[in-house]
Structures are given as C-alpha cells and as structure tokens.
Design a protein around this motif. Sequence first.
Motif, mmCIF file in Angstrom:
data_model
loop_
_atom_site.group_PDB
_atom_site.id
_atom_site.type_symbol
_atom_site.label_atom_id
_atom_site.label_comp_id
_atom_site.label_asym_id
_atom_site.label_seq_id
_atom_site.Cartn_x
_atom_site.Cartn_y
_atom_site.Cartn_z
ATOM 1 N N GLN A 108 -26.363 -15.281 30.044
ATOM 2 C CA GLN A 108 -24.985 -15.672 29.659
ATOM 3 C C GLN A 108 -24.365 -15.502 28.532
ATOM 4 O O GLN A 108 -23.051 -15.160 28.491
ATOM 5 C CB GLN A 108 -24.902 -17.336 29.807
ATOM 6 C CG GLN A 108 -25.463 -17.910 31.119
ATOM 7 C CD GLN A 108 -25.845 -19.295 31.231
ATOM 8 O OE1 GLN A 108 -25.857 -20.000 30.411
ATOM 9 N NE2 GLN A 108 -25.807 -20.028 32.401
ATOM 10 N N GLU A 109 -25.062 -15.333 27.392
ATOM 11 C CA GLU A 109 -24.467 -14.929 26.120
ATOM 12 C C GLU A 109 -24.012 -13.525 26.176
ATOM 13 O O GLU A 109 -22.952 -13.222 25.588
ATOM 14 C CB GLU A 109 -25.830 -15.085 25.017
ATOM 15 C CG GLU A 109 -26.203 -16.733 24.709
ATOM 16 C CD GLU A 109 -27.240 -16.462 23.690
ATOM 17 O OE1 GLU A 109 -27.724 -15.621 23.409
ATOM 18 O OE2 GLU A 109 -27.511 -17.466 23.227
ATOM 19 N N ARG A 110 -24.792 -12.723 26.822
ATOM 20 C CA ARG A 110 -24.377 -11.389 26.972
ATOM 21 C C ARG A 110 -23.187 -11.263 27.685
ATOM 22 O O ARG A 110 -21.987 -10.577 27.601
ATOM 23 C CB ARG A 110 -25.456 -10.621 27.572
ATOM 24 C CG ARG A 110 -25.214 -9.012 27.633
ATOM 25 C CD ARG A 110 -26.328 -8.255 28.175
ATOM 26 N NE ARG A 110 -27.465 -8.669 26.964
ATOM 27 C CZ ARG A 110 -28.735 -7.982 27.429
ATOM 28 N NH1 ARG A 110 -29.168 -7.558 28.663
ATOM 29 N NH2 ARG A 110 -29.664 -8.079 26.425
ATOM 30 N N ALA A 111 -23.095 -12.093 28.952
ATOM 31 C CA ALA A 111 -21.705 -12.081 29.787
ATOM 32 C C ALA A 111 -20.409 -12.405 28.877
ATOM 33 O O ALA A 111 -19.539 -12.115 28.984
ATOM 34 C CB ALA A 111 -21.724 -13.034 30.996
ATOM 35 N N LYS A 112 -20.987 -13.640 28.052
ATOM 36 C CA LYS A 112 -19.703 -14.297 27.316
ATOM 37 C C LYS A 112 -19.235 -13.092 25.964
ATOM 38 O O LYS A 112 -18.018 -12.876 25.806
ATOM 39 C CB LYS A 112 -20.242 -15.409 26.434
ATOM 40 C CG LYS A 112 -19.184 -16.094 25.750
ATOM 41 C CD LYS A 112 -19.752 -17.223 24.804
ATOM 42 C CE LYS A 112 -18.821 -18.245 24.117
ATOM 43 N NZ LYS A 112 -19.438 -19.325 23.313
ATOM 44 N N GLU A 113 -20.278 -12.282 25.380
ATOM 45 C CA GLU A 113 -19.988 -11.484 24.691
ATOM 46 C C GLU A 113 -19.172 -10.287 25.080
ATOM 47 O O GLU A 113 -18.221 -9.945 24.605
ATOM 48 C CB GLU A 113 -21.120 -10.720 23.958
ATOM 49 C CG GLU A 113 -21.961 -11.858 22.854
ATOM 50 C CD GLU A 113 -23.161 -11.154 22.322
ATOM 51 O OE1 GLU A 113 -23.563 -10.055 22.730
ATOM 52 O OE2 GLU A 113 -24.056 -11.832 21.553
ATOM 53 N N ALA A 114 -19.556 -9.758 26.316
ATOM 54 C CA ALA A 114 -18.660 -8.793 27.152
ATOM 55 C C ALA A 114 -17.268 -9.191 27.421
ATOM 56 O O ALA A 114 -16.526 -8.495 27.344
ATOM 57 C CB ALA A 114 -19.500 -8.378 28.503
ATOM 58 N N MET A 115 -17.166 -10.550 27.817
ATOM 59 C CA MET A 115 -15.772 -10.946 27.984
ATOM 60 C C MET A 115 -14.850 -11.079 26.892
ATOM 61 O O MET A 115 -13.691 -10.756 27.064
ATOM 62 C CB MET A 115 -16.076 -12.501 28.727
ATOM 63 C CG MET A 115 -14.663 -13.221 29.261
ATOM 64 S SD MET A 115 -14.957 -14.799 29.901
ATOM 65 C CE MET A 115 -16.250 -14.410 31.042
ATOM 66 N N GLU A 116 -15.702 -11.669 25.743
ATOM 67 C CA GLU A 116 -14.793 -11.636 24.536
ATOM 68 C C GLU A 116 -14.589 -10.272 24.084
ATOM 69 O O GLU A 116 -13.316 -9.906 23.466
ATOM 70 C CB GLU A 116 -15.840 -12.125 23.471
ATOM 71 C CG GLU A 116 -15.900 -13.698 23.686
ATOM 72 C CD GLU A 116 -16.821 -14.507 22.251
ATOM 73 O OE1 GLU A 116 -17.335 -13.587 21.848
ATOM 74 O OE2 GLU A 116 -16.833 -15.608 22.464
ATOM 75 N N ALA A 117 -15.470 -9.168 24.012
ATOM 76 C CA ALA A 117 -15.134 -8.002 24.182
ATOM 77 C C ALA A 117 -13.780 -7.254 24.590
ATOM 78 O O ALA A 117 -13.078 -6.419 24.407
ATOM 79 C CB ALA A 117 -16.392 -6.925 24.157
ATOM 80 N N LYS A 118 -14.112 -7.598 26.167
ATOM 81 C CA LYS A 118 -13.108 -7.048 26.984
ATOM 82 C C LYS A 118 -11.582 -7.889 26.556
ATOM 83 O O LYS A 118 -10.751 -7.122 26.612
ATOM 84 C CB LYS A 118 -13.431 -7.816 28.472
ATOM 85 C CG LYS A 118 -12.391 -7.013 29.665
ATOM 86 C CD LYS A 118 -13.171 -7.294 30.767
ATOM 87 C CE LYS A 118 -12.000 -6.895 31.925
ATOM 88 N NZ LYS A 118 -12.578 -7.304 33.121
ATOM 89 N N ALA A 119 -11.729 -8.900 26.307
ATOM 90 C CA ALA A 119 -10.620 -9.692 25.802
ATOM 91 C C ALA A 119 -9.929 -9.131 24.612
ATOM 92 O O ALA A 119 -8.646 -8.908 24.531
ATOM 93 C CB ALA A 119 -10.665 -11.369 25.553
ATOM 94 N N SER A 120 -10.943 -8.777 23.420
ATOM 95 C CA SER A 120 -10.444 -8.237 22.525
ATOM 96 C C SER A 120 -9.683 -6.753 22.665
ATOM 97 O O SER A 120 -8.671 -6.475 22.091
ATOM 98 C CB SER A 120 -11.523 -8.182 21.291
ATOM 99 O OG SER A 120 -11.195 -7.462 20.298
ATOM 100 N N ALA A 121 -10.575 -6.149 23.529
ATOM 101 C CA ALA A 121 -10.004 -4.624 23.991
ATOM 102 C C ALA A 121 -8.724 -4.839 24.701
ATOM 103 O O ALA A 121 -7.806 -4.073 24.197
ATOM 104 C CB ALA A 121 -11.006 -4.010 24.900
#
Length: 376
Positions: A108-121
């Motif tokens: 879940q933490e990794r998915a959250k980080e990936a989502m945040e990274a995607k949003a930041s990108a």
Amino acid sequence: MPLQVSDYSWEQTRTAVFISVPLRGVSVRDADVFCTENYLKVNCPPFLFEVFLYAPIDDESSKAKIGNDTIVFTLHKKEAAMWETLSLSSVDKEMMQRIREKSILQAQERAKEAMEAKASARREDQKYTLNVMMKIEEEERKRIEDMKENERIKATKELETWKEHQRKAEEHKIIQREEKLYQQEKQIEEERKKLKHKGLTRNSVSRNLATKGRNSEIIFFEKLKEDSIPAPRSVGNIKINFTPRVFPTALRESQVAAEEEWLHKQAEARRAMNTDIPELCDLKEEEKNPEWLKDKGNKLFATENYLAAINAYNLAIRLNNKIPLLYLNRAACHLKLKNLHKAIEDSSKAYRIMKLPLRLIHPTKLYKMMLRRFGI
C-alpha cells in the motif's frame, strides 16, 4: 477452501531464484500475483500458492511469466548469496499473519508513493505544457506587435513620401508662376524697347508702358489671389421641431381665450396630480393622458401581454380614478390571469363609480354585463 500448490520446483544462483509453479488452466486474466520483499502469493481459483521467502528480494525487478499451465518466477536477490531453503522454516500462524500484514502495508505504501509520483509527474507535465503555451503566446504576441510596428513604419514612410511629393508639387507651381511673371515682364520690356526705337516720345512711351505693366501685374496678382481664395461653404438647412400644442377642440369651434384658460387649468391639474407619481417623470406629455394609457393597455391586451396592460391601466387609474372603463379593462386582464378576486374588486369599483346596485353575480357574467353596458 482453496487448494494449496505444493508440487512446485525452484532453482537458484547467487543473484537470482527461479520458481516454477504448475497451475492447470492458468491464464493472465484469472491469475492474481502478489509479491513483496519477503512474501510471494499467487491466487488462481481454486489454486493458491504462497511462500515466505528465505531472504529479501528486489520485487521491482522481479518478473513472472504465465503460459502452458505454468507460472515461472524470476526473483532477483538483494544480496548475492546461496539460500539454504526457499521459504522460512518453523513459521507459525501468527508469524505468517504478521508477514502478510507487513507485506500488504508495504504494497500500500509503495502504491501510494507511486500514485504521488505519478501525480507529481502529471503536475510537472502540466506546468511544462503551460510554460510552453505561454512561450508560444508570447512569441505570437511579439510577432503581432512586430507586424504592427512594421505596418506603422511603412505607413509613416508612405505619408512622408506623399508629403514630400506635395511639397515638390507646390514648389513646381511656384516656380511656374515666377517664370510666367518673368516672361510677362520680359515681354513688357521688349515692347518698351520697340516703342522707343519707333521714335515715340519718351514720356508717352513710358506712360503707356507703365500703365500696361501695372495692368498686367494687377491682373496677374488678382489671378493669384483668386487661386488662393478657398471655395465658399456649402449651403444647408437646419430643421427645428417644436413641441405640438395638445388641444382636442377643432379649429372651427375653438376660442383662443377659452383654450388658453383650459390649457392653464390642465397644466395646474397635472402638476398637482403628478407630483407624487415618479413614474411620470420619463413620460412624454401625451403619454400622461389616461385615454392614451387606456388605448395602450387595450393594444397590450390584444397581444395577450396582460401584465403590461395591467401596468398601463394602473397608471391611468392613478391619473384619473373616475373612469369606470379602466377598472373593467383591468378586470378583464385579471380574468385572463385567473385572479378572480381582483376581477371582482375592479368590476365592483366600476359599478360604484356608475352608482349601480351590486348583486351576487359570477365575475365572468359581471364582466360581460359591464362590457355590454359600455358597448364593447
């Protein structure tokens, strides 16, 4: 209960682990693979395969290949070393549950980080796109401004060229006039010499030549003066409209004294009656007549604009509340708008003004009786 898969095989090197899990009828659509550093799980109903790994792996670079009723995993180790076994030994249920929960939290933490990274990108892409659009708009604006400046410079040059052409034309005209004057003076001088050679007396010759020269110069300068005088202004007409005199009496029957007295009384009555009506400030003189307002209300009634007709009748009643037909017409508008109580009130007021007895009659019938009474 799911069927645990136990007939799997695995191999290893110092940097990777290869696991082959046979699953009958497995497909990419049906298989659910979950992998973390210490936990691997495959759910393909009715089969279930899970293993608690001996050492952590790099789950991001690890791969799974599904085909031919088999899933082949290629797991890359984080530390290069040979494992004694594939899974941990002597693992109880509580430890298994903790590992599962920890793996889920990590995922879940990794998915959250990936989502945040995607949003930041995405935000960076939007920012970059906005900057590019602003840059394009700035370049377009600059191009338009440059085009306007070039057009302005071109128009200025053309204007200067036209002015220079006009100046040269004026100079050419002046030179021509001077040459013409010089030629006239030369002719006068030649004639004077000819007359002198013919033996005429000096006084008569000089008098005639002087007179002729002065006349020529006067004619020439008068011509120059006529050329410099501008053309007369064009003739035009100005039309003035005066306020018409409002008086209904025919000219053959009117009397000047009576008309003036009547107009004076009417003006005094209007001033006394219209002081508390602010709506009359913007109206013309003929529009302040109750009869004119009644006709206006009748036209609005004919076009089914009942609310506007009511407003016209209201203003006419405020000007003169002794005309029963105004109340009848407003009652007709209220009947069209289904305001029966107001229709009864206006019809009753009309009856009172006419000093007729009131009876219990339906509003529609009462209105029709009033219309017949006035012959409408």
